[in-house]
Enzyme design. Structure first.
Site, PDB file in Angstrom:
ATOM      1  N   GLN A   1       0.880  -1.165   0.000  1.00 26.40           N
ATOM      2  CA  GLN A   1       0.000   0.000   0.000  1.00 26.40           C
ATOM      3  C   GLN A   1       0.916   1.214   0.000  1.00 26.40           C
ATOM      4  O   GLN A   1       1.345   1.676   1.042  1.00 26.40           O
ATOM      5  CB  GLN A   1      -0.908  -0.037   1.237  1.00 26.40           C
ATOM      6  CG  GLN A   1      -1.726  -1.336   1.372  1.00 26.40           C
ATOM      7  CD  GLN A   1      -2.876  -1.422   0.373  1.00 26.40           C
ATOM      8  OE1 GLN A   1      -3.648  -0.476   0.212  1.00 26.40           O
ATOM      9  NE2 GLN A   1      -2.990  -2.549  -0.328  1.00 26.40           N
TER      10      GLN A   1
ATOM     11  N   ALA B   1     -11.630   3.298   4.192  1.00 28.79           N
ATOM     12  CA  ALA B   1     -10.684   2.360   3.591  1.00 28.79           C
ATOM     13  C   ALA B   1      -9.819   3.039   2.530  1.00 28.79           C
ATOM     14  O   ALA B   1     -10.010   4.216   2.202  1.00 28.79           O
ATOM     15  CB  ALA B   1     -11.441   1.187   2.994  1.00 28.79           C
ATOM     16  N   HIS B   2      -8.917   2.277   1.955  1.00 33.68           N
ATOM     17  CA  HIS B   2      -7.956   2.814   0.991  1.00 33.68           C
ATOM     18  C   HIS B   2      -8.637   3.335  -0.271  1.00 33.68           C
ATOM     19  O   HIS B   2      -9.599   2.775  -0.748  1.00 33.68           O
ATOM     20  CB  HIS B   2      -6.878   1.799   0.637  1.00 33.68           C
ATOM     21  CG  HIS B   2      -7.349   0.470   0.169  1.00 33.68           C
ATOM     22  ND1 HIS B   2      -6.485  -0.444  -0.382  1.00 33.68           N
ATOM     23  CD2 HIS B   2      -8.563  -0.116   0.183  1.00 33.68           C
ATOM     24  CE1 HIS B   2      -7.166  -1.527  -0.686  1.00 33.68           C
ATOM     25  NE2 HIS B   2      -8.397  -1.355  -0.357  1.00 33.68           N
ATOM     26  N   ASN B   3      -8.097   4.430  -0.763  1.00 31.39           N
ATOM     27  CA  ASN B   3      -8.532   5.014  -2.036  1.00 31.39           C
ATOM     28  C   ASN B   3      -9.943   5.587  -2.019  1.00 31.39           C
ATOM     29  O   ASN B   3     -10.499   5.907  -3.067  1.00 31.39           O
ATOM     30  CB  ASN B   3      -8.388   4.002  -3.189  1.00 31.39           C
ATOM     31  CG  ASN B   3      -6.934   3.665  -3.480  1.00 31.39           C
ATOM     32  OD1 ASN B   3      -6.372   2.757  -2.875  1.00 31.39           O
ATOM     33  ND2 ASN B   3      -6.324   4.430  -4.348  1.00 31.39           N
TER      34      ASN B   3
END
Lengths: 350, 350, 350
Positions: free
Chosen positions: B198, B239-241
């Site tokens: 990540q 969460a990511h993105n």
């Protein structure tokens, strides 16, 4: 910085084919609008084609039948998986403190640190704790007395492991995680809740990852266990005496009550709750925001509160949307039946 | 302590009218049973009138048509808003450490601290991090290497920002917050979940506030973004993105899965879950404990698991309560129809 | 290590009867596969009988009618309660730092520490804070200025109490807890959310326990209150100005919005949400994953989103599972009615 690879090497790694110059040198992965000439980006979807014309990316990963691109491409069946494989090869190393003990850290004399362990600023390692080779304790990690940690683990800032817990190898623990807090156990007597001592521990097996802010309570007696290779997302709650099998996925904000058993390869979607003492078989998958209230056989797909067969649940959702219409139909049917009954009566009377 | 204002000044600030002595000096706001003669309290509801007779408050904010009160009053249309405006004028400054670096803090030599920055006990600031003017890092805050923080921010104790994240101006981060932890991304191969690096960051725009214990994961590649002026409550998972637009409200325990897009002025009630890759349009409002499973157009009001039109959902709840009755009606209808059919048969036979 | 007791003494303590040697000396409690000859284990269920034959346990607690066991037994009506009582007698003391202030702790000169207070490594105690006798602050606890803490409390690592909050006696606060963070309050004007100052405090009464990662926001004005003896599990959110009565149980991941009132002996199951400004009466019990949207009278049992009478909810779940069948029946009924109508028309015409 990470390694350098040619497009041909990357294509081979992901089982894809190069379109254009196979000798382009790639050193990193970046989003389409940020990538430079030595970076590879991706286009999972025809919608992304337009953005490529403005991109400075040196190469792109795209589906096999993707339209011509302004830069060389690696074409493959599954671009998302391919980019994960490429990231694995090119990602720069994650930042970590240098091996050694920071002068502000407090490491008990009777603690044992393995080879090349890094202990960051203000970290605390308790009496008789054992930390395996190359494990990293970032700033402010607190490891309690008699805790055992395997090699090659990473504990991010503010993670806490309470006394006597056991952590395997290659475990990653994100910030603000608590491992080994007391289970939620009380005995009701004389109008009050009396705390039941929680004398067990938590045992985390190898290759587990635990997301930021998650909590894993120690067992009342015995062990709370997280099985090998299980990945836990952020803000997950795991109560005392739970046993999670290997290779499970527990998505963010899952909550598992006391003494639950999970088999292997179980997937609990985000926010799933599991009632205490329930057993969930191997390979069970549960949709987000569901609540498991009873034992689940291996292989089941479930959804709902309480959870039921996933297909039944989907059908119910469609019918719930028709419920207002069903209600109207029922009233009309009643009228029609009443009118038939009246006609029949009339006929009988007539 | 805060400022001192006359009742007349406060009434003007809130667009209200004074009833009684306009020259009473007010220095603070307090609950009806705690307020002293220099403090103003409020009575939003006729039920509160009784308590006023026992109150020592110097003044009260009340609705325009409120009954006579034992102390002078500011009468206005919206007492709750008025008290917020008055709090803004009279609230004492929030406690913060003095500017300067506490001797126990660990600030990397290559870090840059702006003018009048306060770094509390045991706080850690990493290599090449930049902290803007007047920003406060309370005790035990951990700022990773190469993080950039704007001016006039406040980070409460135990907040963690991992490497390379970017924080705007006037951002408030409450205790135990994690910014920039790894996204939850794995590639399944050979029976195991393999971690996907990540390598992205989190970017927090100006005037954002992030509640205690919330987690914002860094992007796999690129940025996770929280838009200008968005306010995030406690224990929220992002969460990511994910990209959250400006001026959104994310109430406590909301969970947003990977790569979700939120427009501006979106309101997600407490415990709302959003599935990965979903887009939510401007001004969407979602009721508490709902789960968004697909794209939502701008302006929609939704509720339910999965979420649907809010009015349809309300109607469904009413009908669910009638479902037992509908079931009985259906069985009765069946009997009546069977009896009509029997009669018709009989007639035909006859 | 804990105390030593004979089986006869333990049986008396739990109101049970000894079967076998009453003089066996027991020093601890352990799971069936871990217990040694000086430890007692339990068998709540006939399923557990087989495991006993392989166990080295010195004694076992079992239900009154349990089959013969290879080791002496304490037979009683409620083995789970009995083992809790025995744990209370035999559990080793929980680990804690020695009384005194660790040299790395930062205690303000104007703070007052009671007798035998233990302040662990890197803990911070603010100006004019008062910490009661024998209270333990583990490593990295942060106590803000002017906080008052009673005697015999335990604060685990990374717990944070912000300025001016008041904590009673014998309170246990687990890792990563936040007490006194700002409430989530904004005023909308000119297209932006403006922060409303949160000038109140949190007051925690005696004998409260607060689970890891939980957050309790300070009041906007006045106090957020947690009543005497209430037990809060992990990752629970309690918003500003909430008042929780005595002896409540709030299970993991509960979320309570602003200005909610809970009576005494309220039990909220895991993940329950409560809407702002709602009042919940004494002794109310709410099933896991429910959402309370309106006032609840004392003694009610509720479930569902939104919550309704628990029995009605159960009946609805059964009928939801029959909904597909109801839908088919309705269509068949319609056909039968249409056919009766056609026959009637025909008859009329004929």
């Amino acid at each position: 910085m990470g390694a350098k690879q040619t497009l041909a090497e990357l294509a081979e790694a992901v089982g894809g084919k190069v379109r254009g110059d196979p000798n382009v040198a790639i050193t990193g992965v970046a989003a389409v609008d940020e990538a430079g000439p030595n970076e590879i980006t991706w286009a999972a979807d025809p919608k992304h084609a337009a953005k490529l014309s403005a991109s400075r990316a040196g190469a792109v990963v795209a589906p096999t039948d993707f339209e011509p691109t302004p830069m060389p491409a690696v074409l493959c069946d599954d671009p998302e998986n391919a980019i994960a494989v490429i990231l694995d090869r090119l990602a720069p190393a994650v930042w970590r403190p240098e091996p050694g003990v920071h002068p502000t850290a407090v490491v008990a004399e009777a603690a044992t640190l393995g080879k090349d362990v890094a202990v960051g600023p203000h970290a605390v390692v308790g009496d008789r704790a054992v930390v395996g080779d190359r494990t990293v304790l970032h700033a402010h990690v607190v490891i309690g007395p008699e805790v055992t940690i395997g090699p090659d683990c990473v504990f991010w800032s503010h993670a806490v492991v309470r006394e006597r817990c056991i952590i395997g190898a290659r475990v990653i623990v994100h910030p603000q995680v608590t491992i080994g807090s007391d289970g939620y156990g009380y005995r009701f007597a004389d109008g009050c809740h009396h705390k039941i001592p929680q004398i067990g521990i938590v045992r985390i097996e190898d290759d587990v990852e635990i997301g930021a802010g998650s909590c894993i309570d120690r067992a009342k007696v015995g062990q709370t266990v997280i099985g090998q290779g299980t990945k836990i997302d952020n803000l997950v709650q795991i109560a005392h005496n739970v046993e999670v099998g290997p290779q499970c996925l527990l998505v963010a904000q899952v909550g598992i009550a006391g003494t639950v058993r999970l088999g292997q390869y179980v997937v609990l979607g985000g926010k799933v709750g599991v009632r205490d003492h329930v057993s969930i078989g191997d390979g069970v998958k549960v949709g987000a925001c569901s609540c498991i209230a009873q034992d689940v056989p291996a292989g089941a797909l479930l959804a709902g509160i309480p959870a039921r067969d996933g297909n039944l649940w989907l059908r119910q959702q469609v019918l719930l949307d028709r419920l207002p219409q069903m209600h109207v139909q029922m009233r009309e049917l009643e009228k029609r039946v009443a009118s038939l009954e009246a006609a029949a009566d009339h006929q009988q009377d007539g």
